[in-house]
Write a protein that holds these residues in place. Sequence first.
Motif, mmCIF file in Angstrom:
data_model
loop_
_atom_site.group_PDB
_atom_site.id
_atom_site.type_symbol
_atom_site.label_atom_id
_atom_site.label_comp_id
_atom_site.label_asym_id
_atom_site.label_seq_id
_atom_site.Cartn_x
_atom_site.Cartn_y
_atom_site.Cartn_z
ATOM 1 N N PHE A 33 0.851 -1.187 0.000
ATOM 2 C CA PHE A 33 0.000 0.000 0.000
ATOM 3 C C PHE A 33 0.888 1.239 0.000
ATOM 4 O O PHE A 33 1.677 1.456 0.920
ATOM 5 N N GLY A 34 0.750 2.054 -1.076
ATOM 6 C CA GLY A 34 1.519 3.282 -1.204
ATOM 7 C C GLY A 34 0.648 4.498 -0.956
ATOM 8 O O GLY A 34 -0.518 4.391 -0.547
ATOM 9 N N VAL A 35 1.193 5.669 -1.232
ATOM 10 C CA VAL A 35 0.494 6.927 -0.961
ATOM 11 C C VAL A 35 -0.852 6.959 -1.693
ATOM 12 O O VAL A 35 -0.927 6.717 -2.899
ATOM 13 N N GLY A 36 -1.905 7.236 -0.951
ATOM 14 C CA GLY A 36 -3.255 7.299 -1.507
ATOM 15 C C GLY A 36 -4.008 5.986 -1.437
ATOM 16 O O GLY A 36 -5.232 5.968 -1.588
ATOM 17 N N ASP A 37 -3.290 4.881 -1.214
ATOM 18 C CA ASP A 37 -3.950 3.573 -1.128
ATOM 19 C C ASP A 37 -4.702 3.441 0.195
ATOM 20 O O ASP A 37 -4.250 3.921 1.239
ATOM 21 N N LEU A 38 -5.827 2.751 0.136
ATOM 22 C CA LEU A 38 -6.682 2.552 1.299
ATOM 23 C C LEU A 38 -6.835 1.054 1.561
ATOM 24 O O LEU A 38 -7.300 0.314 0.690
ATOM 25 N N GLU A 39 -6.438 0.618 2.750
ATOM 26 C CA GLU A 39 -6.667 -0.775 3.139
ATOM 27 C C GLU A 39 -7.928 -0.840 3.991
ATOM 28 O O GLU A 39 -8.093 -0.069 4.942
ATOM 29 N N ILE A 40 -8.821 -1.770 3.640
ATOM 30 C CA ILE A 40 -10.062 -1.995 4.382
ATOM 31 C C ILE A 40 -9.948 -3.350 5.056
ATOM 32 O O ILE A 40 -9.900 -4.389 4.386
ATOM 33 N N ALA A 41 -9.865 -3.346 6.395
ATOM 34 C CA ALA A 41 -9.703 -4.583 7.150
ATOM 35 C C ALA A 41 -10.976 -4.871 7.942
ATOM 36 O O ALA A 41 -11.638 -3.949 8.419
ATOM 37 N N ASP A 42 -11.278 -6.161 8.077
ATOM 38 C CA ASP A 42 -12.448 -6.563 8.869
ATOM 39 C C ASP A 42 -12.051 -7.665 9.853
ATOM 40 O O ASP A 42 -10.850 -7.942 10.037
ATOM 41 N N GLU A 43 -13.043 -8.288 10.477
ATOM 42 C CA GLU A 43 -12.772 -9.276 11.517
ATOM 43 C C GLU A 43 -12.006 -10.490 11.012
ATOM 44 O O GLU A 43 -11.390 -11.213 11.800
ATOM 45 N N GLU A 44 -12.017 -10.720 9.708
ATOM 46 C CA GLU A 44 -11.374 -11.907 9.166
ATOM 47 C C GLU A 44 -9.882 -11.717 8.919
ATOM 48 O O GLU A 44 -9.153 -12.698 8.736
ATOM 49 N N LEU A 45 -9.398 -10.465 8.918
ATOM 50 C CA LEU A 45 -8.003 -10.209 8.561
ATOM 51 C C LEU A 45 -7.102 -10.221 9.793
ATOM 52 O O LEU A 45 -7.314 -9.480 10.740
ATOM 53 N N GLU A 46 -6.089 -11.084 9.756
ATOM 54 C CA GLU A 46 -4.983 -11.074 10.719
ATOM 55 C C GLU A 46 -3.742 -10.663 9.925
ATOM 56 O O GLU A 46 -3.417 -11.284 8.914
ATOM 57 N N HIS A 47 -3.050 -9.622 10.378
ATOM 58 C CA HIS A 47 -1.910 -9.172 9.584
ATOM 59 C C HIS A 47 -0.853 -8.506 10.448
ATOM 60 O O HIS A 47 -1.094 -8.146 11.605
ATOM 61 N N THR A 48 0.336 -8.347 9.817
ATOM 62 C CA THR A 48 1.469 -7.680 10.452
ATOM 63 C C THR A 48 2.002 -6.646 9.468
ATOM 64 O O THR A 48 2.904 -6.937 8.667
ATOM 65 N N PRO A 49 1.454 -5.435 9.462
ATOM 66 C CA PRO A 49 1.936 -4.408 8.540
ATOM 67 C C PRO A 49 3.388 -4.025 8.851
ATOM 68 O O PRO A 49 3.762 -3.850 10.017
ATOM 69 N N VAL A 50 4.192 -3.887 7.800
ATOM 70 C CA VAL A 50 5.594 -3.502 7.937
ATOM 71 C C VAL A 50 5.863 -2.313 7.016
ATOM 72 O O VAL A 50 5.543 -2.371 5.817
#
Length: 211
Positions: free
Chosen positions: A161-178
């Motif tokens: 995800f770069g500048v302007g990108d939008l991540e939409i997370a819900d109850e199903e997503l487990e993640h480790t953003p770096v």
Amino acid sequence: MSAITHHTSDALLAAYAAGNLPHAFAVVVASHISLCAECRAGLQAHQTVGGALLEDVETVDVSPQLKGDILALLDAPFTPEPVYDRSGVYPGPVMQALKGRPPRWKTLGMGVRQDILSEDDNGSVRLLYIPSGQAVPDHGHNGMELTLVLQGSFSDETGRFGVGDLEIADEELEHTPVADPGDACICLAATDARLRFNALMPRLLQPIFRI
């Protein structure tokens, strides 16, 4: 700014156009729209359809109670407009939320910082500063989280995800953003429920950091 590849959903655009999004989410959606020509066009389409429907609605008298309820809505937090001016990396809606001040960063540890812009029973919206190469602790979600990149980029299990990108997370997503190499990643993030951290230390610190 590189091409935006992760956009707001049509459902979020429709809710924003109707004024039905919680304030925290509306700030993020407005900020994304201010950066994204594609979603700006989508918003205009929803507003055009909504305006046409209103023209077909007959006016009716309302009770004093209902009229009072409607007027009371004027005191509720306003839905931010997708202002197109920017101040550095911060879009117009973010500057409105900051009330023209610079961010008041508070450390979360490991170089990660935050500034909580608003918080109420319906959710919170905050700026996050993540140094290059630093990870946000592994977590899931008890509701929805919207994360808009304002500077740099981050990667997780779902992509980059770069500048302007939008991540939409819900109850199903487990993640480790770096945060990716290069500039520190600055994000605008809104949630309607506390995150669900998997490690003990983030869980212990969660009430202090209000995230």
